[in-house]
Design a protein around this motif. Structure first.
Motif, PDB file in Angstrom:
ATOM      1  N   ASP A 186     -51.496   5.854  -7.453  1.00  0.00           N
ATOM      2  CA  ASP A 186     -51.841   7.255  -7.703  1.00  0.00           C
ATOM      3  C   ASP A 186     -50.562   8.071  -7.848  1.00  0.00           C
ATOM      4  OD1 ASP A 186     -54.596   7.385  -7.874  1.00  0.00           O
ATOM      5  OD2 ASP A 186     -54.896   7.591  -5.722  1.00  0.00           O
ATOM      6  N   LEU A 187     -50.414   8.747  -8.996  1.00  0.00           N
ATOM      7  CA  LEU A 187     -49.232   9.572  -9.278  1.00  0.00           C
ATOM      8  C   LEU A 187     -47.944   8.779  -9.126  1.00  0.00           C
ATOM      9  CD1 LEU A 187     -50.243  12.950  -7.597  1.00  0.00           C
ATOM     10  CD2 LEU A 187     -50.879  12.033  -9.836  1.00  0.00           C
ATOM     11  N   GLY A 188     -48.027   7.474  -9.363  1.00  0.00           N
ATOM     12  CA  GLY A 188     -46.831   6.640  -9.307  1.00  0.00           C
ATOM     13  C   GLY A 188     -45.965   6.830 -10.539  1.00  0.00           C
ATOM     14  N   ALA A 189     -44.789   6.203 -10.523  1.00  0.00           N
ATOM     15  CA  ALA A 189     -43.821   6.398 -11.600  1.00  0.00           C
ATOM     16  C   ALA A 189     -43.902   5.339 -12.686  1.00  0.00           C
ATOM     17  CB  ALA A 189     -42.402   6.412 -11.027  1.00  0.00           C
ATOM     18  N   THR A 190     -44.544   4.194 -12.403  1.00  0.00           N
ATOM     19  CA  THR A 190     -44.534   3.098 -13.372  1.00  0.00           C
ATOM     20  C   THR A 190     -45.906   2.440 -13.499  1.00  0.00           C
ATOM     21  OG1 THR A 190     -43.901   1.438 -11.711  1.00  0.00           O
ATOM     22  CG2 THR A 190     -42.107   2.587 -12.863  1.00  0.00           C
ATOM     23  N   LEU A 191     -46.100   1.809 -14.664  1.00  0.00           N
ATOM     24  CA  LEU A 191     -47.235   0.913 -14.900  1.00  0.00           C
ATOM     25  C   LEU A 191     -46.655  -0.496 -14.891  1.00  0.00           C
ATOM     26  CD1 LEU A 191     -50.207   0.359 -15.778  1.00  0.00           C
ATOM     27  CD2 LEU A 191     -49.407   0.549 -18.140  1.00  0.00           C
ATOM     28  N   ASP A 192     -47.129  -1.326 -13.955  1.00  0.00           N
ATOM     29  CA  ASP A 192     -46.561  -2.658 -13.770  1.00  0.00           C
ATOM     30  C   ASP A 192     -47.482  -3.721 -14.349  1.00  0.00           C
ATOM     31  OD1 ASP A 192     -44.585  -1.355 -12.378  1.00  0.00           O
ATOM     32  OD2 ASP A 192     -45.432  -1.800 -10.407  1.00  0.00           O
ATOM     33  N   HIS A 193     -46.897  -4.679 -15.048  1.00  0.00           N
ATOM     34  CA  HIS A 193     -47.610  -5.852 -15.548  1.00  0.00           C
ATOM     35  C   HIS A 193     -47.121  -7.068 -14.770  1.00  0.00           C
ATOM     36  CE1 HIS A 193     -48.255  -3.630 -19.622  1.00  0.00           C
ATOM     37  NE2 HIS A 193     -49.226  -3.386 -18.758  1.00  0.00           N
ATOM     38  N   LEU A 194     -48.046  -7.762 -14.125  1.00  0.00           N
ATOM     39  CA  LEU A 194     -47.712  -8.870 -13.238  1.00  0.00           C
ATOM     40  C   LEU A 194     -48.581 -10.078 -13.556  1.00  0.00           C
ATOM     41  CD1 LEU A 194     -48.233  -6.824  -9.948  1.00  0.00           C
ATOM     42  CD2 LEU A 194     -46.095  -6.927 -11.225  1.00  0.00           C
ATOM     43  N   VAL A 195     -48.140 -11.229 -13.075  1.00  0.00           N
ATOM     44  CA  VAL A 195     -48.975 -12.423 -13.028  1.00  0.00           C
ATOM     45  C   VAL A 195     -48.934 -12.950 -11.605  1.00  0.00           C
ATOM     46  CG1 VAL A 195     -49.305 -14.785 -13.801  1.00  0.00           C
ATOM     47  CG2 VAL A 195     -48.648 -13.031 -15.449  1.00  0.00           C
ATOM     48  N   LEU A 196     -50.103 -13.131 -11.009  1.00  0.00           N
ATOM     49  CA  LEU A 196     -50.201 -13.701  -9.669  1.00  0.00           C
ATOM     50  C   LEU A 196     -50.844 -15.076  -9.768  1.00  0.00           C
ATOM     51  CD1 LEU A 196     -49.847 -10.634  -9.040  1.00  0.00           C
ATOM     52  CD2 LEU A 196     -51.288 -10.999  -7.041  1.00  0.00           C
ATOM     53  N   ARG A 197     -50.213 -16.046  -9.155  1.00  0.00           N
ATOM     54  CA  ARG A 197     -50.805 -17.381  -9.057  1.00  0.00           C
ATOM     55  C   ARG A 197     -50.512 -17.915  -7.670  1.00  0.00           C
ATOM     56  NH1 ARG A 197     -51.608 -21.972 -13.523  1.00  0.00           N
ATOM     57  NH2 ARG A 197     -52.804 -23.399 -12.195  1.00  0.00           N
ATOM     58  N   GLY A 198     -51.555 -18.075  -6.888  1.00  0.00           N
ATOM     59  CA  GLY A 198     -51.367 -18.472  -5.509  1.00  0.00           C
ATOM     60  C   GLY A 198     -50.536 -17.424  -4.781  1.00  0.00           C
ATOM     61  N   ALA A 199     -49.513 -17.861  -4.105  1.00  0.00           N
ATOM     62  CA  ALA A 199     -48.650 -16.945  -3.350  1.00  0.00           C
ATOM     63  C   ALA A 199     -47.495 -16.408  -4.193  1.00  0.00           C
ATOM     64  CB  ALA A 199     -48.108 -17.646  -2.113  1.00  0.00           C
ATOM     65  N   GLU A 200     -47.412 -16.817  -5.463  1.00  0.00           N
ATOM     66  CA  GLU A 200     -46.302 -16.414  -6.318  1.00  0.00           C
ATOM     67  C   GLU A 200     -46.676 -15.195  -7.161  1.00  0.00           C
ATOM     68  OE1 GLU A 200     -45.014 -19.645  -8.688  1.00  0.00           O
ATOM     69  OE2 GLU A 200     -44.452 -20.913  -6.985  1.00  0.00           O
ATOM     70  N   THR A 201     -45.739 -14.250  -7.252  1.00  0.00           N
ATOM     71  CA  THR A 201     -45.925 -13.055  -8.075  1.00  0.00           C
ATOM     72  C   THR A 201     -44.775 -12.963  -9.076  1.00  0.00           C
ATOM     73  OG1 THR A 201     -47.040 -11.839  -6.309  1.00  0.00           O
ATOM     74  CG2 THR A 201     -46.086 -10.542  -8.091  1.00  0.00           C
ATOM     75  N   THR A 202     -45.104 -12.857 -10.345  1.00  0.00           N
ATOM     76  CA  THR A 202     -44.106 -12.703 -11.400  1.00  0.00           C
ATOM     77  C   THR A 202     -44.258 -11.337 -12.027  1.00  0.00           C
ATOM     78  OG1 THR A 202     -44.167 -15.076 -11.881  1.00  0.00           O
ATOM     79  CG2 THR A 202     -43.194 -13.630 -13.560  1.00  0.00           C
ATOM     80  N   VAL A 203     -43.211 -10.534 -11.983  1.00  0.00           N
ATOM     81  CA  VAL A 203     -43.223  -9.213 -12.603  1.00  0.00           C
ATOM     82  C   VAL A 203     -42.800  -9.380 -14.058  1.00  0.00           C
ATOM     83  CG1 VAL A 203     -42.297  -6.872 -12.560  1.00  0.00           C
ATOM     84  CG2 VAL A 203     -42.676  -8.104 -10.412  1.00  0.00           C
ATOM     85  N   LEU A 204     -43.717  -9.107 -14.979  1.00  0.00           N
ATOM     86  CA  LEU A 204     -43.415  -9.238 -16.405  1.00  0.00           C
ATOM     87  C   LEU A 204     -42.666  -8.021 -16.929  1.00  0.00           C
ATOM     88  CD1 LEU A 204     -46.788 -10.733 -17.661  1.00  0.00           C
ATOM     89  CD2 LEU A 204     -44.708 -11.944 -16.987  1.00  0.00           C
ATOM     90  N   GLU A 205     -43.126  -6.844 -16.566  1.00  0.00           N
ATOM     91  CA  GLU A 205     -42.442  -5.621 -16.978  1.00  0.00           C
ATOM     92  C   GLU A 205     -42.890  -4.469 -16.105  1.00  0.00           C
ATOM     93  OE1 GLU A 205     -43.337  -4.535 -20.989  1.00  0.00           O
ATOM     94  OE2 GLU A 205     -45.504  -4.745 -20.749  1.00  0.00           O
ATOM     95  N   ARG A 206     -42.042  -3.466 -16.024  1.00  0.00           N
ATOM     96  CA  ARG A 206     -42.334  -2.255 -15.265  1.00  0.00           C
ATOM     97  C   ARG A 206     -42.037  -1.081 -16.193  1.00  0.00           C
ATOM     98  NH1 ARG A 206     -40.473  -3.326  -9.862  1.00  0.00           N
ATOM     99  NH2 ARG A 206     -42.642  -3.961  -9.527  1.00  0.00           N
ATOM    100  N   LEU A 207     -43.097  -0.451 -16.694  1.00  0.00           N
ATOM    101  CA  LEU A 207     -42.959   0.586 -17.706  1.00  0.00           C
ATOM    102  C   LEU A 207     -42.994   1.964 -17.049  1.00  0.00           C
ATOM    103  CD1 LEU A 207     -45.480  -0.865 -20.323  1.00  0.00           C
ATOM    104  CD2 LEU A 207     -42.999  -1.134 -20.281  1.00  0.00           C
ATOM    105  N   PRO A 208     -41.942   2.754 -17.174  1.00  0.00           N
ATOM    106  CA  PRO A 208     -41.956   4.101 -16.577  1.00  0.00           C
ATOM    107  C   PRO A 208     -42.911   5.011 -17.327  1.00  0.00           C
ATOM    108  CG  PRO A 208     -39.965   3.782 -17.866  1.00  0.00           C
ATOM    109  CD  PRO A 208     -40.666   2.454 -17.838  1.00  0.00           C
ATOM    110  N   PHE A 209     -43.652   5.833 -16.589  1.00  0.00           N
ATOM    111  CA  PHE A 209     -44.541   6.803 -17.228  1.00  0.00           C
ATOM    112  C   PHE A 209     -43.751   7.929 -17.900  1.00  0.00           C
ATOM    113  CE2 PHE A 209     -47.923   5.371 -14.111  1.00  0.00           C
ATOM    114  CZ  PHE A 209     -48.722   4.796 -15.082  1.00  0.00           C
ATOM    115  N   ALA A 210     -42.582   8.219 -17.398  1.00  0.00           N
ATOM    116  CA  ALA A 210     -41.710   9.237 -17.989  1.00  0.00           C
ATOM    117  C   ALA A 210     -40.282   8.740 -17.850  1.00  0.00           C
ATOM    118  CB  ALA A 210     -41.876  10.596 -17.305  1.00  0.00           C
ATOM    119  N   PRO A 211     -39.398   9.150 -18.752  1.00  0.00           N
ATOM    120  CA  PRO A 211     -38.031   8.645 -18.733  1.00  0.00           C
ATOM    121  C   PRO A 211     -37.203   9.266 -17.623  1.00  0.00           C
ATOM    122  CG  PRO A 211     -38.238  10.325 -20.390  1.00  0.00           C
ATOM    123  CD  PRO A 211     -39.617  10.110 -19.838  1.00  0.00           C
ATOM    124  N   ALA A 212     -36.106   8.616 -17.317  1.00  0.00           N
ATOM    125  CA  ALA A 212     -35.152   9.196 -16.381  1.00  0.00           C
ATOM    126  C   ALA A 212     -34.456  10.370 -17.043  1.00  0.00           C
ATOM    127  CB  ALA A 212     -34.136   8.134 -15.956  1.00  0.00           C
ATOM    128  N   GLY A 213     -33.863  11.230 -16.236  1.00  0.00           N
ATOM    129  CA  GLY A 213     -33.200  12.411 -16.773  1.00  0.00           C
ATOM    130  C   GLY A 213     -32.164  12.052 -17.813  1.00  0.00           C
TER     131      GLY A 213
END
Length: 305
Positions: free
Chosen positions: A69-96
């Motif tokens: 909620d009102l976070g800064a990024t949309l995250d794309h992940l793959v979870l398999r068992g206990a392993e988590t792979t972060v594919l990309e982290r897309l910012p909702f708005a750019p840095a200054g």
């Protein structure tokens, strides 16, 4: 809260077992018009419940879209068992310092001051609590979205017309209409993605609100809360709503797909164009709510040139 959209893959028995476990924990299945990998939506206080369930079903893989909620990024992940792979982290708005399409012409660099994220969060909470208004035929036609936004804008105009526009601060009835307009814009921005369930609609509306909050927070503006030109900001709202209606008209006629872009050039698709317009409108409404003094959390802040 953390919002998840899940796609399950793997051996059929393993996928079915994981789907049952997720539904038992509160996830909602998304109906499929065509048979395919099971999809679900799930809102949880923390990400950990999903990780815990996936760890108990290691044979299935889960593709995840997730944001807070009102976070800064949309995250794309793959979870398999206990392993988590972060594919990309897309910012909702750019840095200054960046100047993407959503902020182009609005960011004032070092000359402006950003609005208080806390005050914007209060405004976003007000919008999130508004009743969800749906088009007469959701996702059937862009005309329905245009009518929905047009009716909400009409309520803003009627409320503003009953009070002199030149007044220093908009009255409460206008602020209520602006909050309703922002909530309607959330729906218009969500249905363009053809949500197939109530859970997907809620996911997309929350995503638009998070992006709008991030955009409104990133912009450096001029006026401060309680000291903004109300008539000028009313025009920003009107312009934003008209842009949404215009983009609905473009989507309705469905022009041919543009030619492939060369190098890094990218022309916005119809979905992206309408998504940008609805996000911009929600962000503007949040800014007006803060600048008008309708929120009390935090301090600082500003208005446009």
């Amino acid at each position: 809260m953390h919002h998840h959209r899940l796609v399950l893959n793997g051996p059929p028995r393993a996928v079915a077992a994981l789907a049952r476990a997720l539904v038992a924990a509160g996830a909602a299945p998304v109906p499929e018009a065509v048979p395919g990998p099971p999809r679900l939506t799930w809102t949880t206080p923390e990400p950990s419940p999903l990780s815990a369930i996936c760890a108990r079903h290691p044979e299935a893989a889960v593709g995840v879209e997730r944001f807070a909620d009102l976070g800064a990024t949309l995250d794309h992940l793959v979870l398999r068992g206990a392993e988590t792979t972060v594919l990309e982290r897309l910012p909702f708005a750019p840095a200054g310092g960046d100047d993407p399409p959503l902020l182009e012409g609005l960011a004032l660099g070092g000359e402006g001051v950003p609005l208080s994220p806390g005050a914007l969060a209060v405004a976003a909470g007000r919008v999130a609590r508004e009743p969800v208004r749906l088009p007469a035929a959701p996702a059937l036609s862009a005309v329905d979205d245009a009518l929905l936004v047009g009716a909400a804008l009409g309520r803003v105009c009627v409320a503003a017309g009953e009070d002199p526009v030149g007044d220093e601060h908009p009255p409460a009835v206008v602020l209520a209409a602006l909050s309703d307009l922002a909530a309607v814009a959330l729906t218009a921005g969500a249905v363009v993605h053809d949500p197939a369930s109530d859970g997907e609609l809620a996911f997309e509306r929350a995503r638009v609100l998070a992006e709008a909050h991030a955009v409104a927070t990133a912009e450096r503006l001029w006026s401060r809360p309680g000291d903004a030109d109300w008539s000028e900001w009313l025009m920003y709202v009107l312009t934003g709503a008209v842009t949404v209606v215009e983009d609905c008209a473009v989507a309705l006629h469905q022009p041919p797909v543009p030619l492939l872009a060369l190098h890094a050039e990218h022309g916005a698709t119809l979905v992206e164009r309408l998504g940008h317009a609805t996000t911009r409108l929600v962000a503007t409404c949040l800014q007006v709510l803060v600048l008008s003094g309708a929120t009390t959390a935090g301090s600082g802040g500003c208005a446009r040139n």
